[in-house]
Design a protein around this motif. Structure first.
Motif, mmCIF file in Angstrom:
data_model
loop_
_atom_site.group_PDB
_atom_site.id
_atom_site.type_symbol
_atom_site.label_atom_id
_atom_site.label_comp_id
_atom_site.label_asym_id
_atom_site.label_seq_id
_atom_site.Cartn_x
_atom_site.Cartn_y
_atom_site.Cartn_z
ATOM 1 N N ILE A 197 4.106 10.040 1.186
ATOM 2 C CA ILE A 197 4.634 10.390 -0.143
ATOM 3 C C ILE A 197 4.817 11.905 -0.248
ATOM 4 O O ILE A 197 5.845 12.394 -0.719
ATOM 5 N N ARG A 244 0.499 2.193 -7.955
ATOM 6 C CA ARG A 244 1.462 1.170 -7.572
ATOM 7 C C ARG A 244 1.085 -0.185 -8.205
ATOM 8 O O ARG A 244 1.936 -0.908 -8.714
ATOM 9 N N THR A 278 0.848 -1.186 0.000
ATOM 10 C CA THR A 278 0.000 0.000 0.000
ATOM 11 C C THR A 278 0.890 1.245 0.000
ATOM 12 O O THR A 278 2.053 1.187 0.356
ATOM 13 N N VAL A 279 0.295 2.330 -0.396
ATOM 14 C CA VAL A 279 1.037 3.586 -0.496
ATOM 15 C C VAL A 279 0.338 4.609 0.396
ATOM 16 O O VAL A 279 -0.881 4.756 0.328
ATOM 17 N N ASP A 280 1.113 5.268 1.238
ATOM 18 C CA ASP A 280 0.528 6.278 2.119
ATOM 19 C C ASP A 280 0.738 7.667 1.515
ATOM 20 O O ASP A 280 1.869 8.129 1.376
#
Lengths: 482, 307
Positions: free
Chosen positions: B25, B192, B19-21
């Motif tokens: 970022i 992503r 996952t991407v926060d």
């Protein structure tokens, strides 16, 4: 196609803007007064070991003069002003600080060694915001504590640390003045200059004489201030050892006390975390201000399933961290605050190796003069190792792994300190679950080292007591009658 | 198929995407944006950025004559300033590939062709194949394909995988850039996912945008894609190229992007073999800054040719 490496050149902030005096006196009763002690000490620039200025070293007699000036100002002027009038002065101070922000930032960096990027973007703006925030409370105290009888305390003795000199001054002076108290402040001996610059700002703001007094010196000056019988309140931020001494000195007196002390804060990465952002967060948590942060995330706990990946990413990221001249706008990690502190950190690093920890440091070059320390990681660290238990107050991170939530909660809480903690996970339920079980004054979730004047800050256990910031921060400077 | 993946493999690959926060970022991006570029390292960066440009014209009104002009500029960015590199490639529609190829001759500059019903990708797969083959037969060195964003958003990852893999199969010697059009995707998590999927499906480069939709190559999107490239490299040792396109029009932005690449991926990516800017107006800003570094004075935009 190959080519030569692309490296940034230094981009130095000019210190030419500063008008430093050769010698600074004590700021008492609105005037610069030569110390009765007749003694001075040198303030050193830790980035190149050059002398910045000579600074007055106050003794017991000097602190007595300062406390008397504060008492007189309290009785005759400050306690008689309305909240709105006090607020007016605080707003004026905040605006003057903003106007002189660049000067203050350069001064903070020269005197303390922190990167200009941090003093410019964090320390000084936050310090200004604290004054703005508490200026706003000054005429609303009754609303803050509805239904309670409140009054100011009197004279507050405030002792600030060297890691965030002006910001810690703001945390202490702003609520004290907003609540109607006068202050005698003793800054840390290695970082007095922004406090002395703040004294100039008080003069420019037309603050009544004696409301803010600044006595510079070493620990003996602080001890004399703490022992003074005409003090109503002591606020201290610094080491736990000194905090304990102050608490002993206050026994049997009616002095109100708040202590913001050390920490060994746990930063926890769970396997479902956004890993790249967690790695970046861990870097910021421990290497912000060279690790000279009471709430630094100095104990990293990584879930075993992702430990190898996290470690590889941490090591890779460390290679692109810029260590060097604090005045360089590209510097991430500046100079260690003093020779003494550098020796302490180096002693802990040696101890960590002796205790069987695996050390990792990036290959960066350190400047030949000045006090510098490479960012340092330790793996294979036992929970019982000294470097995992004691506060190092430098850029040193210990890394341990864990398997279950229960285990990491136990390990995180297994410390005499309880100042802060960090949790990295994608699951909201885990954030709430962990933050309820971690015994720490602040728990950050998917971020770290975030500060705001509206948010209270303070610790559990040996990290101290009392809260600074927010509405809570007001009550430390008020008397509640019923 | 060059690589054969079952649908369960693809599902597993997507499920592994971290996952991407978004907040994290943004913080990382903010750090890059405080970096300061000075002196010789700035000059080196500007020249490097120039050498990484895919000089682009993608308009309905493009003509062979316009393409010839662009190809001349690609080889002669600013002859008044000696020692300048040429751009990496010229990027055109398939119908202009032949003209571009002829105009560039043996200069070493590549011809990149957009394909697969650029920019929307809304065409039957057979048409996309023909589109690509046409560009390749006319001599395209690089293919910039678009993905079917609708199918991706609908969760049809198998379709996206097959589409990329099939085009890759056509590109026997050409390098394949896969355009995501991130401005049409919902979140950084999606960015992503598509990055991971395109890389396993055979992309040589991953590319943010067509340039037709805003926002295009934003820092958060680029950083997310670089994260995917880095993880793939750490797992397999295979390098994948990156091409931000659209929205990078100033030198300062370009230098910050290059520094991001250096910090996230490493020096090895700082060549036009692995990094490109899809841009049309960036070149002149880089040239103006370059002249400023050499002479200490800004020149008027009038001194720099527009094509």
């Amino acid at each position: 196609m190959s080519q030569k490496n692309w490296n940034l050149e230094p981009s130095l902030e000019s210190a030419a803007l500063l008008k430093l005096q050769d010698q600074y006196e004590l700021f008492i009763d609105g005037k610069w007064q030569a110390p009765l002690s007749k003694k001075y000490f040198d303030s050193i620039n830790p980035s190149d070991e050059s002398k910045l200025a000579k600074i007055a070293w106050a003794n017991e007699a000097d602190t007595d003069v300062a406390v008397k000036a504060a008492r007189t100002a309290y009785e005759n002027v400050w306690s008689k002003l309305s909240g709105a009038q006090r607020g007016k002065y605080l707003f004026r101070i905040a605006r003057l600080m903003q106007e002189q922000a660049k000067e203050l930032a350069i001064l903070e960096t020269l005197d303390g060694g922190k990167p200009i990027r941090e003093s410019r973007d964090v320390d000084i703006p936050l310090a200004c915001n604290h004054f703005f925030y508490y200026a706003g409370w000054a005429d609303k105290l009754q609303e803050a504590f509805a239904g309670q009888q409140i009054s100011s305390l009197g004279v507050a003795a405030q002792i600030t640390p060297w890691n965030f000199p002006l910001l810690m001054l703001a945390w202490k002076v702003a609520p004290a003045l907003a609540c109607g108290n006068t202050v005698v402040l003793k800054p840390a001996e290695t970082t007095s200059l922004t406090a002395l610059k703040f004294a100039e700002i008080c003069q420019q703001a037309g603050l009544p004489a004696g409301v803010v007094n600044i006595v510079t010196g070493y620990g003996d000056t602080g001890a004399a201030l703490v022992a003074h019988t005409d003090i109503d309140k002591i606020a201290f931020t610094g080491s736990t050892a000194v905090g304990k001494q102050i608490q002993k000195a206050c026994l049997g007196t009616s002095k109100k006390l708040t202590l913001e002390l050390g920490g060994k804060s746990a930063n926890i990465i769970l396997e479902d975390a956004p890993i790249d952002q967690a790695v970046e967060g861990v870097i910021n948590a421990i290497f912000f201000n060279q690790g000279h942060v009471c709430c630094a995330g100095s104990r990293l706990y990584v879930q075993e399933s992702i430990a190898a990946q996290v470690l590889a990413k941490l090591k890779f990221r460390l290679q692109s961290i810029y260590v060097g001249n604090p005045l360089d706008k590209n510097t991430d990690i500046g100079a260690i605050n003093s020779k003494k502190q550098l020796e302490t950190i180096e002693r802990y690093i040696k101890l960590g190796i002796a205790e069987g920890g695996q050390i990792y440091q990036p290959t960066c070059e350190l400047p030949s003069k000045g006090y510098y320390c490479k960012p340092t990681l330790f793996t294979d660290v036992a929970q019982s190792a000294t470097i995992a238990q004691e506060e190092i107050f430098g850029p040193v991170l210990t890394i341990q792994t864990f398997r279950t939530m229960e285990e990491v909660i136990q390990k995180a809480n297994n410390s005499p300190y309880g100042l802060a903690a960090g949790v990295w996970t994608d699951k909201g339920s885990r954030i709430f679950g962990l933050s309820q079980q971690l015994r720490a004054g602040v728990v950050w979730a998917n971020t770290y080292n975030k500060f705001d004047p509206a948010s209270p800050f303070g610790g559990y256990k040996e990290s101290g007591f009392g809260r600074e910031g927010g509405r809570h921060g007001l009550s430390a400077y008020l008397k509640f009658s019923n | 198929m060059l690589t054969s993946f079952s649908s369960s493999d693809i599902a597993a690959s997507i499920a592994k995407s971290p996952t991407v926060d978004q907040i994290g970022i943004l913080e990382r991006v903010a750090r890059i944006q405080t970096r300061s570029f000075k002196g010789a390292s700035k000059i080196q960066g500007l020249k490097m950025a120039l050498s990484m440009i895919d000089l682009t014209t993608l308009e309905g009104k493009d003509t062979p004559s316009k393409v010839r002009q662009l190809c001349y500029k690609a080889q002669h960015l600013h002859d008044q300033a000696p020692g300048l590199p040429m751009v990496a490639a010229v990027c055109v529609y398939p119908t202009m590939v032949k003209e571009a190829k002829k105009a560039l001759g043996n200069s070493g500059i590549k011809v990149a062709s957009v394909s697969t019903a650029f920019p929307s990708g809304q065409a039957p797969f057979e048409v996309k194949k023909i589109d690509t083959l046409y560009a390749l037969e006319n001599g395209a060195d690089e293919i910039d394909m678009v993905i079917s964003r609708g199918r991706f958003l609908a969760g049809d990852y198998q379709f996206i995988y097959d589409e990329i893999a099939a085009i890759k199969e056509l590109c026997t010697s050409a390098r394949l850039k896969v355009i995501f059009e991130t401005g049409e995707l919902d979140s950084l998590d999606q960015v992503r996912k598509i990055s991971d999927l395109a890389i396993v499906a055979g992309a040589d480069f991953i590319k943010t945008s067509t340039g037709k939709i805003q926002p295009a190559a934003t820092f958060p999107v680029v950083l997310t894609m670089l994260g995917s490239i880095k993880d793939h490299f750490d797992r397999t040792g295979q390098m994948i190229g990156m091409k931000p396109a659209g929205g990078i029009s100033s030198s300062k932005l370009a230098l910050q992007h290059l520094l991001l690449v250096k910090e996230v991926l490493g020096e090895a990516w700082l060549t036009n073999e692995w990094y490109r800017f899809g841009a049309s107006s960036l070149a002149n800003d880089l040239l103006m800054q370059y002249q400023k570094q050499l002479t200490g004075k800004y020149q008027s935009a009038a001194y720099f040719s527009i094509d």
